[in-house]
Design a protein around this motif. Structure first.
Motif, PDB file in Angstrom:
ATOM      1  N   ARG A   1     -14.458  -4.507   9.899  1.00  0.00           N
ATOM      2  CA  ARG A   1     -14.175  -5.058   8.574  1.00  0.00           C
ATOM      3  C   ARG A   1     -12.687  -5.329   8.443  1.00  0.00           C
ATOM      4  NH1 ARG A   1     -15.930  -0.875   4.342  1.00  0.00           N
ATOM      5  NH2 ARG A   1     -14.723   0.446   5.741  1.00  0.00           N
ATOM      6  N   VAL A   2     -12.371  -6.388   7.725  1.00  0.00           N
ATOM      7  CA  VAL A   2     -11.002  -6.631   7.288  1.00  0.00           C
ATOM      8  C   VAL A   2     -10.992  -6.405   5.780  1.00  0.00           C
ATOM      9  CG1 VAL A   2      -9.115  -8.288   7.108  1.00  0.00           C
ATOM     10  CG2 VAL A   2     -10.574  -8.270   9.139  1.00  0.00           C
ATOM     11  N   ILE A   3     -10.180  -5.455   5.335  1.00  0.00           N
ATOM     12  CA  ILE A   3     -10.210  -4.995   3.952  1.00  0.00           C
ATOM     13  C   ILE A   3      -8.840  -5.192   3.315  1.00  0.00           C
ATOM     14  CG2 ILE A   3     -10.515  -2.955   2.468  1.00  0.00           C
ATOM     15  CD1 ILE A   3     -12.428  -1.898   4.674  1.00  0.00           C
ATOM     16  N   LEU A   4      -8.827  -5.788   2.146  1.00  0.00           N
ATOM     17  CA  LEU A   4      -7.588  -5.907   1.381  1.00  0.00           C
ATOM     18  C   LEU A   4      -7.388  -4.640   0.569  1.00  0.00           C
ATOM     19  CD1 LEU A   4      -5.336  -8.066   0.444  1.00  0.00           C
ATOM     20  CD2 LEU A   4      -6.683  -8.104  -1.658  1.00  0.00           C
ATOM     21  N   GLY A   5      -6.191  -4.077   0.644  1.00  0.00           N
ATOM     22  CA  GLY A   5      -5.835  -2.952  -0.210  1.00  0.00           C
ATOM     23  C   GLY A   5      -4.763  -3.378  -1.187  1.00  0.00           C
ATOM     24  N   THR A   6      -5.068  -3.287  -2.480  1.00  0.00           N
ATOM     25  CA  THR A   6      -4.127  -3.670  -3.535  1.00  0.00           C
ATOM     26  C   THR A   6      -3.681  -2.424  -4.273  1.00  0.00           C
ATOM     27  OG1 THR A   6      -5.200  -5.826  -3.814  1.00  0.00           O
ATOM     28  CG2 THR A   6      -3.792  -5.069  -5.608  1.00  0.00           C
ATOM     29  N   TYR A   7      -2.369  -2.209  -4.306  1.00  0.00           N
ATOM     30  CA  TYR A   7      -1.784  -1.009  -4.914  1.00  0.00           C
ATOM     31  C   TYR A   7      -1.007  -1.408  -6.162  1.00  0.00           C
ATOM     32  CZ  TYR A   7       1.185   3.189  -5.256  1.00  0.00           C
ATOM     33  OH  TYR A   7       1.852   4.316  -5.678  1.00  0.00           O
ATOM     34  N   ASP A   8      -1.322  -0.748  -7.270  1.00  0.00           N
ATOM     35  CA  ASP A   8      -0.655  -1.087  -8.539  1.00  0.00           C
ATOM     36  C   ASP A   8       0.335  -0.012  -8.982  1.00  0.00           C
ATOM     37  OD1 ASP A   8      -2.227   1.005  -9.430  1.00  0.00           O
ATOM     38  OD2 ASP A   8      -3.413  -0.194 -10.846  1.00  0.00           O
ATOM     39  N   GLY A   9       0.619   0.937  -8.082  1.00  0.00           N
ATOM     40  CA  GLY A   9       1.535   2.020  -8.419  1.00  0.00           C
ATOM     41  C   GLY A   9       0.840   3.323  -8.740  1.00  0.00           C
TER      42      GLY A   9
ATOM     43  N   GLY B   1      -7.052   5.548   3.581  1.00  0.00           N
ATOM     44  CA  GLY B   1      -6.026   6.247   4.351  1.00  0.00           C
ATOM     45  C   GLY B   1      -5.146   5.291   5.130  1.00  0.00           C
ATOM     46  N   ASN B   2      -5.752   4.272   5.695  1.00  0.00           N
ATOM     47  CA  ASN B   2      -5.012   3.230   6.408  1.00  0.00           C
ATOM     48  C   ASN B   2      -3.985   2.584   5.477  1.00  0.00           C
ATOM     49  OD1 ASN B   2      -4.352   0.533   7.396  1.00  0.00           O
ATOM     50  ND2 ASN B   2      -6.060   0.675   8.816  1.00  0.00           N
ATOM     51  N   VAL B   3      -4.414   2.228   4.269  1.00  0.00           N
ATOM     52  CA  VAL B   3      -3.526   1.583   3.287  1.00  0.00           C
ATOM     53  C   VAL B   3      -2.416   2.546   2.855  1.00  0.00           C
ATOM     54  CG1 VAL B   3      -3.420   0.630   0.949  1.00  0.00           C
ATOM     55  CG2 VAL B   3      -5.262  -0.053   2.503  1.00  0.00           C
TER      56      VAL B   3
ATOM     57  N   THR C   1       3.302   3.943   2.712  1.00  0.00           N
ATOM     58  CA  THR C   1       4.343   4.933   2.978  1.00  0.00           C
ATOM     59  C   THR C   1       5.371   4.375   3.957  1.00  0.00           C
ATOM     60  OG1 THR C   1       2.729   6.713   2.582  1.00  0.00           O
ATOM     61  CG2 THR C   1       4.769   7.296   3.725  1.00  0.00           C
ATOM     62  N   ALA C   2       4.880   3.701   5.025  1.00  0.00           N
ATOM     63  CA  ALA C   2       5.779   3.126   6.025  1.00  0.00           C
ATOM     64  C   ALA C   2       6.689   2.068   5.420  1.00  0.00           C
ATOM     65  CB  ALA C   2       4.962   2.523   7.171  1.00  0.00           C
ATOM     66  N   LEU C   3       6.186   1.357   4.418  1.00  0.00           N
ATOM     67  CA  LEU C   3       6.957   0.305   3.773  1.00  0.00           C
ATOM     68  C   LEU C   3       7.871   0.831   2.672  1.00  0.00           C
ATOM     69  CD1 LEU C   3       4.131  -2.384   3.469  1.00  0.00           C
ATOM     70  CD2 LEU C   3       6.034  -2.397   5.094  1.00  0.00           C
ATOM     71  N   GLY C   4       7.821   2.140   2.415  1.00  0.00           N
ATOM     72  CA  GLY C   4       8.652   2.732   1.379  1.00  0.00           C
ATOM     73  C   GLY C   4       8.154   2.490  -0.028  1.00  0.00           C
ATOM     74  N   LEU C   5       6.868   2.149  -0.159  1.00  0.00           N
ATOM     75  CA  LEU C   5       6.290   1.833  -1.468  1.00  0.00           C
ATOM     76  C   LEU C   5       5.511   3.002  -2.058  1.00  0.00           C
ATOM     77  CD1 LEU C   5       5.008  -1.760  -0.620  1.00  0.00           C
ATOM     78  CD2 LEU C   5       7.092  -1.136  -1.858  1.00  0.00           C
ATOM     79  N   LEU C   6       5.336   4.071  -1.295  1.00  0.00           N
ATOM     80  CA  LEU C   6       4.587   5.236  -1.766  1.00  0.00           C
ATOM     81  C   LEU C   6       5.181   6.482  -1.134  1.00  0.00           C
ATOM     82  CD1 LEU C   6       2.102   6.575  -3.161  1.00  0.00           C
ATOM     83  CD2 LEU C   6       0.813   6.096  -1.071  1.00  0.00           C
TER      84      LEU C   6
ATOM     85  N   ALA D   1      -0.057  11.052  -2.013  1.00  0.00           N
ATOM     86  CA  ALA D   1      -1.210  10.428  -1.363  1.00  0.00           C
ATOM     87  C   ALA D   1      -2.533  10.933  -1.939  1.00  0.00           C
ATOM     88  CB  ALA D   1      -1.160  10.664   0.141  1.00  0.00           C
ATOM     89  N   GLY D   2      -2.659  12.257  -2.117  1.00  0.00           N
ATOM     90  CA  GLY D   2      -3.897  12.801  -2.648  1.00  0.00           C
ATOM     91  C   GLY D   2      -4.183  12.320  -4.055  1.00  0.00           C
ATOM     92  N   GLU D   3      -3.151  12.272  -4.876  1.00  0.00           N
ATOM     93  CA  GLU D   3      -3.288  11.782  -6.253  1.00  0.00           C
ATOM     94  C   GLU D   3      -3.759  10.330  -6.264  1.00  0.00           C
ATOM     95  OE1 GLU D   3      -0.032  10.145  -9.473  1.00  0.00           O
ATOM     96  OE2 GLU D   3       0.520  11.858  -8.221  1.00  0.00           O
ATOM     97  N   VAL D   4      -3.151   9.506  -5.408  1.00  0.00           N
ATOM     98  CA  VAL D   4      -3.526   8.089  -5.339  1.00  0.00           C
ATOM     99  C   VAL D   4      -4.946   7.935  -4.794  1.00  0.00           C
ATOM    100  CG1 VAL D   4      -3.005   5.886  -4.207  1.00  0.00           C
ATOM    101  CG2 VAL D   4      -1.154   7.277  -5.153  1.00  0.00           C
ATOM    102  N   ALA D   5      -5.281   8.706  -3.773  1.00  0.00           N
ATOM    103  CA  ALA D   5      -6.631   8.623  -3.206  1.00  0.00           C
ATOM    104  C   ALA D   5      -7.689   9.027  -4.224  1.00  0.00           C
ATOM    105  CB  ALA D   5      -6.727   9.507  -1.964  1.00  0.00           C
ATOM    106  N   ALA D   6      -7.423  10.082  -4.987  1.00  0.00           N
ATOM    107  CA  ALA D   6      -8.378  10.534  -6.005  1.00  0.00           C
ATOM    108  C   ALA D   6      -8.586   9.459  -7.065  1.00  0.00           C
ATOM    109  CB  ALA D   6      -7.890  11.822  -6.648  1.00  0.00           C
ATOM    110  N   ALA D   7      -7.502   8.792  -7.451  1.00  0.00           N
ATOM    111  CA  ALA D   7      -7.605   7.734  -8.450  1.00  0.00           C
ATOM    112  C   ALA D   7      -8.299   6.502  -7.892  1.00  0.00           C
ATOM    113  CB  ALA D   7      -6.210   7.355  -8.954  1.00  0.00           C
TER     114      ALA D   7
END
Length: 476
Positions: free
Chosen positions: A18-26, A441-443, A448-453, A458-464
């Motif tokens: 699968r190719v999956i888009l991950g969109t992060y809003d903060g 987890g991939n996203v 994190t690598a891009l300095g955006l998170l 991580a756990g808080e974002v994953a739960a949300a």
């Protein structure tokens, strides 16, 4: 730039990708499956291979769709199963299609390898549970079959590293996927010189090692032009799919928590600071692999929902087509079943008539044979839950940890009956979610690598992002 940060996660499994888009809003990640495709092995000259060029074309199609729909994207990372690899020649071209871990060429050389490097020593040196599918067995077999291979080869690249190379032109060996190979020192990305010297293999075949979450480059110019100019950075993330799944776990009390990554296979384990290399750990069948952030995953691989998948297929071939939801409903209507099967028994290790083999297993062990389809399904699920209970009890014994919570992630948690049976069997609270664990987890690792998170969130974002369900043991 938009307030939304968009990255691509390529999640390749043994039967589909699968190719999956991950969109992060903060605060949360929304995943969107843009492209799904089959992953069908090739039989060539008696060997079983992956159709890697077809897979690369499908990945490109997913990128094309993403760029067309969303324009500029930030990055991409690939995660896959472990152990398999491709071989590049001195010019950086693929020598032949990578072999599939179910290929049988290793069996001819297994005893010779284990004379040079006994299984117990493999575990002591690398932390990996010895298995003929492991990279070390495969590579030894390839070198024995083709003595000229080492002279002709430039690099070997694990599967996600190979796709990252095809996209960016950079050859790098990411730590979590390399930790499945049986080639590295336990708990490190450093190659085991003893393994290589005993087997007569050159460590120069392995590319430069990098940590999970390393930006290794950007799309090759030709690909950038093909996709409309997107500068898409290529990130060697937590490239082993289980490492990505574990990176998505929304721990509440990490020191007292185990995890089950639940899908076709079930990976039952916990995170430790250092590998566990005791004789008892080896005897219990646990392996040590790397986490994002350089920690250790102590885990056991258990046959999972593949048993249900094969049961569904067998019934469909017999003219009874049932969805997984319908199979679970049948199981829920059954009273408590008598007996158990061992999901790891060799009888269940190959495709075929699993319901018939379950009946055979029950007869041979003096247990009642399930009398209905619902009883077959319930017996499978109860037996999986019991296998989880046993593995978690062993983890407590091996580490001295009191496990209070079990985090279940992955597609298998959509089977609510399995989650409840797991809580009942273990006597522990089960927190289920997210379903899209590897993709999320991939996203997370990319962001994190891009300095955006900040990874501490991580756990808080994953739960949300995934939605959680809690199952508590029912006292009978």
């Amino acid at each position: 730039m938009s307030e939304f940060k968009r990255v691509l996660a390529v999640d390749l499994g043994a039967s589909s990708g699968r190719v999956i888009l991950g969109t992060y809003d903060g605060s949360r990640i929304v995943t969107e499956e843009l492209h799904r495709f089959a992953n069908t092995p090739l039989q060539i000259g008696g060997d079983l291979h992956w159709n890697v060029l077809e897979l690369f074309q499908e990945i490109k199609q997913g990128i094309r769709l993403a760029c067309s729909k969303y324009g500029e994207l930030l990055s991409l990372s690939v995660d896959t199963w472990g152990v398999d690899y491709g071989v590049l020649d001195q010019d950086g071209m693929l020598l032949y299609p990578p072999h599939h871990y179910r290929d049988q060429r290793m069996q001819e050389y297994r005893l010779k390898l284990e004379e040079l490097l006994p299984p117990e020593e493999q575990f002591r040196l690398t932390g990996n549970q010895p298995d003929p599918i492991n990279t070390v067995y495969q590579l030894f077999a390839d070198v024995q079959r083709n003595p000229e291979l080492q002279a002709n080869a430039g690099r070997i690249l694990m599967m996600p590293d190979l796709f990252h190379y095809l996209l960016s032109g950079t050859a790098a060996a990411e730590r979590t996927i390399l930790s499945t190979s049986g080639l590295t020192k336990a708990g490190t990305a450093e190659l085991s010189s003893e393994v290589f010297s005993r087997l007569g293999i050159s460590p120069a075949l392995i590319a430069e090692r990098v940590d999970a979450g390393t930006v290794i480059g950007s799309l090759l110019p030709g690909l950038r032009k093909e996709f409309g100019g997107s500068a898409l950075q290529i990130i060697a993330g937590a490239s082993h799919d289980t490492a990505s799944a574990v990176a998505s776990i929304p721990y509440r009390d990490k020191e007292h928590a185990a995890f089950i990554s639940c899908g076709t296979w079930s990976l039952v384990g916990l995170e430790t600071e250092q590998p566990v290399l005791t004789e008892r750990c080896y005897r219990y069948g646990f392996t040590n692999e790397s986490c994002y952030g350089r920690g250790n995953r102590l885990l056991k691989n258990i046959t999972g929902l593949w048993l249900l998948q094969e049961t569904q297929r067998a019934w469909a071939e017999a003219g009874v087509a049932l969805s997984f939801g319908e199979m679970v409903e049948l199981a829920e209507s059954e009273q408590a079943v008598q007996g158990l099967i061992n999901p790891g028994d060799p009888l269940f290790s190959t495709p075929g008539d699993i319901p018939g083999r379950i009946a055979e297993y029950c007869r041979s062990t003096g247990q009642p044979v399930p009398a209905s389809k619902g009883a077959v399904v319930r017996l499978i699920l109860v037996s999986l839950a019991e296998a989880y209970r046993k593995a978690i009890a062993e983890l407590e014994e091996l580490t001295g940890t009191t496990i209070r919570t079990v985090h279940m992630v992955g597609g298998g948690i959509q089977n609510r009956l399995l989650c409840q049976l797991t809580a009942d069997a273990t006597g522990k609270e089960v927190i289920a979610g997210p379903v899209e664990a590897s993709a999320i987890g991939n996203v997370i690792v990319q962001l994190t690598a891009l300095g955006l998170l900040d990874y501490s969130r991580a756990g808080e974002v994953a739960a949300a992002s995934g939605g959680l369900a809690v199952y508590r043991p029912v006292q009978e």
